[in-house]
Write a protein that holds these residues in place. Structure first.
Motif, mmCIF file in Angstrom:
data_model
loop_
_atom_site.group_PDB
_atom_site.id
_atom_site.type_symbol
_atom_site.label_atom_id
_atom_site.label_comp_id
_atom_site.label_asym_id
_atom_site.label_seq_id
_atom_site.Cartn_x
_atom_site.Cartn_y
_atom_site.Cartn_z
ATOM 1 N N VAL A 148 14.911 -2.706 7.173
ATOM 2 C CA VAL A 148 15.438 -2.100 8.394
ATOM 3 C C VAL A 148 16.930 -1.907 8.186
ATOM 4 O O VAL A 148 17.662 -2.867 7.907
ATOM 5 N N THR A 149 17.384 -0.663 8.300
ATOM 6 C CA THR A 149 18.787 -0.339 8.025
ATOM 7 C C THR A 149 19.375 0.455 9.181
ATOM 8 O O THR A 149 18.802 1.461 9.600
ATOM 9 N N VAL A 150 20.504 -0.011 9.693
ATOM 10 C CA VAL A 150 21.264 0.721 10.712
ATOM 11 C C VAL A 150 22.689 0.850 10.196
ATOM 12 O O VAL A 150 23.456 -0.121 10.215
ATOM 13 N N ARG A 151 23.036 2.032 9.715
ATOM 14 C CA ARG A 151 24.370 2.307 9.186
ATOM 15 C C ARG A 151 25.036 3.343 10.083
ATOM 16 O O ARG A 151 24.891 4.546 9.893
ATOM 17 N N TRP A 152 25.738 2.836 11.085
ATOM 18 C CA TRP A 152 26.304 3.692 12.111
ATOM 19 C C TRP A 152 27.816 3.524 12.196
ATOM 20 O O TRP A 152 28.398 2.599 11.628
ATOM 21 N N ASN A 153 28.425 4.433 12.937
ATOM 22 C CA ASN A 153 29.860 4.370 13.217
ATOM 23 C C ASN A 153 30.093 4.084 14.694
ATOM 24 O O ASN A 153 29.542 4.784 15.561
ATOM 25 N N ARG A 154 30.856 3.074 14.972
ATOM 26 C CA ARG A 154 31.416 2.846 16.304
ATOM 27 C C ARG A 154 32.896 2.573 16.080
ATOM 28 O O ARG A 154 33.270 1.541 15.535
ATOM 29 N N SER A 155 33.717 3.507 16.468
ATOM 30 C CA SER A 155 35.151 3.439 16.183
ATOM 31 C C SER A 155 35.834 2.387 17.049
ATOM 32 O O SER A 155 35.264 1.892 18.030
ATOM 33 N N GLN A 156 37.068 2.086 16.707
ATOM 34 C CA GLN A 156 37.837 1.171 17.543
ATOM 35 C C GLN A 156 38.009 1.747 18.940
ATOM 36 O O GLN A 156 37.995 1.011 19.942
ATOM 37 N N ALA A 157 38.131 3.070 19.024
ATOM 38 C CA ALA A 157 38.256 3.714 20.338
ATOM 39 C C ALA A 157 37.016 3.469 21.191
ATOM 40 O O ALA A 157 37.110 3.299 22.413
ATOM 41 N N TYR A 158 35.839 3.451 20.552
ATOM 42 C CA TYR A 158 34.598 3.157 21.275
ATOM 43 C C TYR A 158 34.675 1.769 21.902
ATOM 44 O O TYR A 158 34.368 1.587 23.086
ATOM 45 N N TYR A 159 35.099 0.781 21.106
ATOM 46 C CA TYR A 159 35.172 -0.583 21.615
ATOM 47 C C TYR A 159 36.264 -0.741 22.662
ATOM 48 O O TYR A 159 36.161 -1.573 23.567
ATOM 49 N N ASP A 160 37.310 0.058 22.552
ATOM 50 C CA ASP A 160 38.428 -0.056 23.487
ATOM 51 C C ASP A 160 38.155 0.627 24.824
ATOM 52 O O ASP A 160 38.944 0.493 25.768
ATOM 53 N N GLN A 161 37.033 1.354 24.932
ATOM 54 C CA GLN A 161 36.710 2.050 26.179
ATOM 55 C C GLN A 161 36.541 1.092 27.346
ATOM 56 O O GLN A 161 36.913 1.392 28.473
ATOM 57 N N SER A 162 35.927 -0.058 27.065
ATOM 58 C CA SER A 162 35.668 -1.046 28.113
ATOM 59 C C SER A 162 35.955 -2.434 27.561
ATOM 60 O O SER A 162 35.652 -2.717 26.394
ATOM 61 N N ALA A 163 36.483 -3.305 28.412
ATOM 62 C CA ALA A 163 36.897 -4.632 27.965
ATOM 63 C C ALA A 163 35.723 -5.480 27.476
ATOM 64 O O ALA A 163 35.899 -6.380 26.658
ATOM 65 N N TRP A 164 34.492 -5.179 27.947
ATOM 66 C CA TRP A 164 33.342 -6.002 27.560
ATOM 67 C C TRP A 164 32.803 -5.656 26.182
ATOM 68 O O TRP A 164 32.132 -6.467 25.539
ATOM 69 N N ARG A 165 33.110 -4.458 25.680
ATOM 70 C CA ARG A 165 32.534 -4.034 24.401
ATOM 71 C C ARG A 165 33.044 -4.915 23.255
ATOM 72 O O ARG A 165 34.237 -5.173 23.146
ATOM 73 N N GLY A 166 32.127 -5.338 22.415
ATOM 74 C CA GLY A 166 32.483 -6.132 21.262
ATOM 75 C C GLY A 166 32.708 -7.604 21.545
ATOM 76 O O GLY A 166 33.003 -8.365 20.621
#
Length: 337
Positions: A148-166
């Motif tokens: 099972v392989t998940v090779r995706w992109n989630r940028s720092q901007a994605y995580y910075d959208q909301s304080a709960w992310r990451g």
């Protein structure tokens, strides 16, 4: 059957659409503490809007099913409140972020005589359905290994959208957030995991939880396997892949999302049969949206008094595997070295 939605972020829109297209289902209420989201809801649905679940439950006693669509760290609290009010549950993934919360929810659902399902819509993808059927017919013979392989992109901007992310408390990282569907598919397709050795790390993103994880596993049936999950791929999503290799053939379901048959070799199938199968999937690689399949099944399950096709236990099993990969929550992470 009256539905309500708790949490009006992006994923709620899929629930709204699924409920609207399900015969015998009606969306009567939504709740979210964010006034802007409630205003958005008023523009797309006639359902009543409330600032929190407690008010919704008090004002809408005839609600039958609550869809939990809030951030992951709130799933357990909201689901327990809904279950204690006697409401059936449709829970977005992951069902909870801890096994302790999962046990509390399991007890609440059991004691209330309720039905609960978890949103793992990838099970309904046409290519995955064909793979499941082939495995049930033992077309690939004794299995040697799976991936099972998940090779995706989630940028720092994605995580910075909301304080709960990451965050560990509210998000859970790549395993709980992005790869949880793959962890569900692995066990649904190939059976329970018996042994696991894993390494997780926070390599590139400035977050609390892991952004990359790798595990070597042994299934109860003896087959070996590898799980790889990452949000660190540069630029864009690269692939989501499910692979199986056996004594009588192999299959690889992949693409940016696991919707296409990339390879299918089976000793008992002719070349013509194999090509026809691949063409059939290519004509409609997405099929009926998984959220709709889940809502439709929930309506039938409640009416028939049976467990949904995707059970609460299925959702807990995926969470347990994610926690096993991170050391059960100890998370000895390699951070940005």
């Amino acid at each position: 059957m009256n539905f309500a939605i708790a949490g009006c972020g992006h994923i709620a829109h899929k629930h709204i659409d699924a409920i609207a297209k399900t015969e015998g289902a009606e969306l009567v209420a939504v709740c979210d503490p964010n006034p802007e989201r409630l205003e958005e809801m008023r523009g797309i649905t006639s359902a009543a809007t409330y600032p929190d679940l407690s008010t919704l439950l008090a004002q809408q006693p005839n609600v039958d099913v609550i869809c939990i669509c809030a951030p992951s760290g709130l799933h357990a609290k909201l689901a327990l409140e809904a279950a204690q009010a006697g409401k059936h549950l449709v829970l977005e993934k992951p069902v909870t972020l801890s096994l302790e919360d999962a046990e509390l929810l399991r007890q609440a659902v059991r004691w209330g005589g309720l039905q609960a399902t978890v949103v793992h819509p990838n099970r309904y993808r046409p290519a995955i359905c064909r793979l499941k059927a082939a495995l049930e017919q033992n077309l690939f013979g004794k299995l040697s290994h799976v991936n099972v392989t998940v090779r995706w992109n989630r940028s720092q901007a994605y995580y910075d959208q909301s304080a709960w992310r990451g965050t560990i408390a509210m998000d859970g990282g790549v395993l709980m957030n992005q790869a949880i569907h793959g962890l569900d598919l692995l066990q649904w397709l190939f059976g329970p995991v018996e042994e696991i050795k894993s390494i997780v790390a926070t390599r590139l993103r400035k977050i609390e939880a892991e952004d990359v994880a790798i595990a070597a596993i042994r299934l109860e049936n003896g087959a070996l396997g590898v799980i790889e999950a990452a949000t660190t791929v540069f630029g864009h999503n690269l692939e989501e892949t499910i692979s199986v290799f056996g004594e009588d053939g192999y299959a690889v379901i992949g693409g940016k999302t696991a919707n296409w048959i990339q390879h299918w070799v089976c000793a008992s199938m002719t070349q013509e049969e194999t090509e026809a199968l691949i063409r059939e999937v290519e004509r409609d690689p997405y099929g009926i949206p998984g959220h709709r399949c889940i809502i439709e099944d929930m309506v039938r399950a409640v009416r028939e008094g049976r467990e949904p096709e995707i059970s609460l236990e299925d959702g807990i099993r995926a969470v347990k595997l994610a926690l096993d990969m991170t050391g059960g929550g100890t998370r000895a992470l390699e951070v940005n070295r």
